[in-house]
Scaffold this active site. Structure first.
Site, PDB file in Angstrom:
ATOM      1  N   GLY A  37       2.248   4.808  17.768  1.00  0.00           N
ATOM      2  CA  GLY A  37       3.332   5.105  16.844  1.00  0.00           C
ATOM      3  C   GLY A  37       3.359   6.573  16.510  1.00  0.00           C
ATOM      4  O   GLY A  37       2.485   7.329  16.933  1.00  0.00           O
ATOM      5  N   ALA A  42       2.602  13.303  12.626  1.00  0.00           N
ATOM      6  CA  ALA A  42       1.442  12.705  13.290  1.00  0.00           C
ATOM      7  C   ALA A  42       1.838  11.884  14.500  1.00  0.00           C
ATOM      8  O   ALA A  42       2.915  11.309  14.555  1.00  0.00           O
ATOM      9  CB  ALA A  42       0.682  11.821  12.298  1.00  0.00           C
ATOM     10  N   VAL A  43       0.939  11.870  15.473  1.00  0.00           N
ATOM     11  CA  VAL A  43       1.056  10.964  16.613  1.00  0.00           C
ATOM     12  C   VAL A  43      -0.190  10.097  16.589  1.00  0.00           C
ATOM     13  O   VAL A  43      -1.289  10.595  16.338  1.00  0.00           O
ATOM     14  CB  VAL A  43       1.093  11.740  17.948  1.00  0.00           C
ATOM     15  CG1 VAL A  43       1.342  10.777  19.108  1.00  0.00           C
ATOM     16  CG2 VAL A  43       2.148  12.814  17.922  1.00  0.00           C
ATOM     17  N   VAL A  44      -0.028   8.799  16.832  1.00  0.00           N
ATOM     18  CA  VAL A  44      -1.173   7.897  16.817  1.00  0.00           C
ATOM     19  C   VAL A  44      -1.319   7.272  18.200  1.00  0.00           C
ATOM     20  O   VAL A  44      -0.356   6.732  18.746  1.00  0.00           O
ATOM     21  CB  VAL A  44      -1.014   6.810  15.728  1.00  0.00           C
ATOM     22  CG1 VAL A  44      -2.200   5.862  15.736  1.00  0.00           C
ATOM     23  CG2 VAL A  44      -0.835   7.453  14.356  1.00  0.00           C
ATOM     24  N   LYS A  59      -5.342   9.195  14.989  1.00  0.00           N
ATOM     25  CA  LYS A  59      -4.160   9.808  14.367  1.00  0.00           C
ATOM     26  C   LYS A  59      -4.318  11.322  14.437  1.00  0.00           C
ATOM     27  O   LYS A  59      -5.215  11.893  13.812  1.00  0.00           O
ATOM     28  CB  LYS A  59      -4.005   9.338  12.915  1.00  0.00           C
ATOM     29  CG  LYS A  59      -2.810   9.950  12.178  1.00  0.00           C
ATOM     30  CD  LYS A  59      -2.594   9.330  10.798  1.00  0.00           C
ATOM     31  CE  LYS A  59      -1.387   9.951  10.106  1.00  0.00           C
ATOM     32  NZ  LYS A  59      -1.138   9.377   8.763  1.00  0.00           N
ATOM     33  N   ASP A 155       4.080   5.541  -0.457  1.00  0.00           N
ATOM     34  CA  ASP A 155       4.896   5.442   0.762  1.00  0.00           C
ATOM     35  C   ASP A 155       4.772   4.050   1.396  1.00  0.00           C
ATOM     36  O   ASP A 155       4.670   3.916   2.616  1.00  0.00           O
ATOM     37  CB  ASP A 155       4.464   6.540   1.748  1.00  0.00           C
ATOM     38  CG  ASP A 155       5.549   6.877   2.781  1.00  0.00           C
ATOM     39  OD1 ASP A 155       6.717   6.460   2.600  1.00  0.00           O
ATOM     40  OD2 ASP A 155       5.216   7.549   3.781  1.00  0.00           O
TER      41      ASP A 155
HETATM   42  P1  ADP Z   1       2.797   9.365   9.434  1.00  0.00           P
HETATM   43  O1  ADP Z   1       2.047   9.918   8.270  1.00  0.00           O
HETATM   44  O2  ADP Z   1       3.189  10.440  10.385  1.00  0.00           O
HETATM   45  O3  ADP Z   1       3.916   8.444   9.070  1.00  0.00           O
HETATM   46  P2  ADP Z   1       1.205   7.002  10.068  1.00  0.00           P
HETATM   47  O4  ADP Z   1      -0.206   6.971   9.581  1.00  0.00           O
HETATM   48  O5  ADP Z   1       2.190   6.186   9.308  1.00  0.00           O
HETATM   49  O6  ADP Z   1       1.691   8.519  10.233  1.00  0.00           O
HETATM   50  O7  ADP Z   1       1.225   6.547  11.599  1.00  0.00           O
HETATM   51  C1  ADP Z   1       2.443   6.532  12.322  1.00  0.00           C
HETATM   52  C2  ADP Z   1       2.588   5.203  13.033  1.00  0.00           C
HETATM   53  O8  ADP Z   1       1.482   5.020  13.947  1.00  0.00           O
HETATM   54  C3  ADP Z   1       2.532   3.965  12.116  1.00  0.00           C
HETATM   55  O9  ADP Z   1       3.798   3.675  11.570  1.00  0.00           O
HETATM   56  C4  ADP Z   1       2.052   2.893  13.089  1.00  0.00           C
HETATM   57  O10 ADP Z   1       3.113   2.427  13.897  1.00  0.00           O
HETATM   58  C5  ADP Z   1       1.074   3.664  13.986  1.00  0.00           C
HETATM   59  N1  ADP Z   1      -0.307   3.553  13.466  1.00  0.00           N
HETATM   60  C6  ADP Z   1      -0.848   4.281  12.472  1.00  0.00           C
HETATM   61  N2  ADP Z   1      -2.116   3.925  12.221  1.00  0.00           N
HETATM   62  C7  ADP Z   1      -2.412   2.925  13.091  1.00  0.00           C
HETATM   63  C8  ADP Z   1      -3.574   2.104  13.322  1.00  0.00           C
HETATM   64  N3  ADP Z   1      -4.698   2.270  12.605  1.00  0.00           N
HETATM   65  N4  ADP Z   1      -3.502   1.144  14.273  1.00  0.00           N
HETATM   66  C9  ADP Z   1      -2.365   0.973  14.994  1.00  0.00           C
HETATM   67  N5  ADP Z   1      -1.242   1.719  14.832  1.00  0.00           N
HETATM   68  C10 ADP Z   1      -1.252   2.680  13.893  1.00  0.00           C
HETATM   69 MG    MG Z   2       3.914   6.506   8.229  1.00  0.00          MG
END
Ligand code: ADP
Ligand code: MG
Length: 326
Positions: A37, A42-44, A59, A155
């Site tokens: 995601g 951020a890129v995860v 992340k 959030d």
């Molecule tokens: P941002 O602060 O940029 O919104 P997030 O922490 O929400 O970043 O992460 C972006 C996306 O990545 C999430 O909406 C989710 O789809 C995916 N993601 C984040 N953390 C995890 C995780 N621990 N396991 C699986 N997917 C994740």
């Molecule tokens: Mg997010």
């Protein structure tokens, strides 16, 4: 709670206990598959720890955003994750790496993805009311833990609530503490603005934020999980903000067809303009809806859309909740 953390004036905590590793992330992890995601900064990505073969979510956070140094914001995110590590519904932080341009959080992987996907699903992936009750309990349990520790998430939305597995439907993990703050010491809220559709009225009017601000978002989340519709979404930001500040919500029987009145009552206890009159996380957990037994086959938002019932077998669940006698 004894707290030696350093606090900056806007509720950020930047003293952390996790060791920040400077050795290369790629020496210890192998990136696999496509990204899980992404958000604004951020890129995860999914990765495997070489030493253990275990799967994690990495992340990648840029330290500079729009020309500003955001390292403190990232340390705050880490500090909040640390403070919630005893709670199973908050995503676990495994390790942290830092490069010249990025900080990498190695997180527990929530393989089921965002609850967002099931909220908008039109097929048999959509939640039943029974599912929503179980997931809402978990969200409230996680958020009650944060609030007891004086942390507000700020959030909460379907993109930041993940699942350990999608089929069978697993448990929730709360992620993305990028906007989170300690309640003890907040003065500046203007720069903290979540996603329009989920934001509470007090944020829009620059009134003080509190733990109740999260409770509003849980009301919106529950509405979306049950109906598949976003209660305040208008044509454009202005209309959405107007809908929120007027608490203009559709509770019509058509929208809530096949959904128990207790569910509507639960949502109404949260979508209250005055933050002091909104249910708290503890009160939410004690609401009769969460201890009720709706028809297990009902798929609320499908009923609402098609007006017909489905003969699907009940989805198996990884965890059976103790249920109170009807
Ligand atoms: P941002 O602060 O940029 O919104 P997030 O922490 O929400 O970043 O992460 C972006 C996306 O990545 C999430 O909406 C989710 O789809 C995916 N993601 C984040 N953390 C995890 C995780 N621990 N396991 C699986 N997917 C994740
Ligand atoms: Mg997010």
């Amino acid at each position: 709670m004894p707290n030696s953390a350093m606090m900056s004036k806007n509720g950020m905590v930047t003293k952390i206990h996790t060791r920040i590793r400077a050795d290369p992330f790629t020496a210890n992890y192998e990136l696999v598959g496509k990204e899980l995601g992404r958000g604004k900064f951020a890129v995860v990505k999914k990765c495997i720890e070489k030493a253990t073969g275990k799967q994690y979510a990495a992340k990648f956070l840029r330290k500079r955003r729009k020309g500003a140094d955001c390292r403190m914001d990232i340390l705050n995110e880490i500090a909040v994750l640390e403070s919630a590590k005893a709670n199973p519904y908050v995503v676990a932080l495994h390790e942290v790496y830092e490069t010249n341009s990025e900080i990498i959080l190695v997180l527990e992987c929530a393989a089921g993805g965002e609850i967002f996907n099931q909220c908008v699903a039109d097929n048999d992936d959509a939640f039943t009311e029974k599912d929503v009750i179980r997931l809402a309990k978990q969200i409230l349990t996680g958020v009650a833990f944060l609030h007891r520790n004086n942390v507000v998430h700020l959030d909460l939305k379907p993109q930041n609530i993940l699942l350990t597995s999608a089929r069978p439907l697993g448990d929730i993990r709360i992620v993305d503490f990028g906007l989170s703050r300690r309640m003890d010491n907040i003065t500046e809220v203007r720069e903290i603005l979540g996603t329009p559709e989920y934001v509470a009225p007090e944020i829009l009017s620059y009134e003080p934020i509190s733990t109740s601000t999260d409770m509003w978002s849980i009301g919106v989340l529950t509405y979306v999980m049950l109906t598949g519709e976003s209660p305040f979404l208008g044509d454009g930001k202005q209309e959405t903000f107007l809908n929120i500040s007027q608490v203009n919500v559709d509770y019509s029987p058509e929208t809530f067809e096949g959904i128990s009145p207790l569910a509507v009552d639960f949502i109404k206890s949260l979508l209250v303009k005055n933050p002091r009159k909104r249910a708290t996380a503890e009160e939410g957990l004690n609401h009769p809806w969460l201890n009720s037994l709706p028809h297990p086959h009902s798929q609320p938002h499908l009923l609402a859309r098609s007006g017909s019932s489905l003969d699907e077998p009940e989805t198996s669940q990884s965890e059976s909740e103790p249920e109170s006698p009807a």
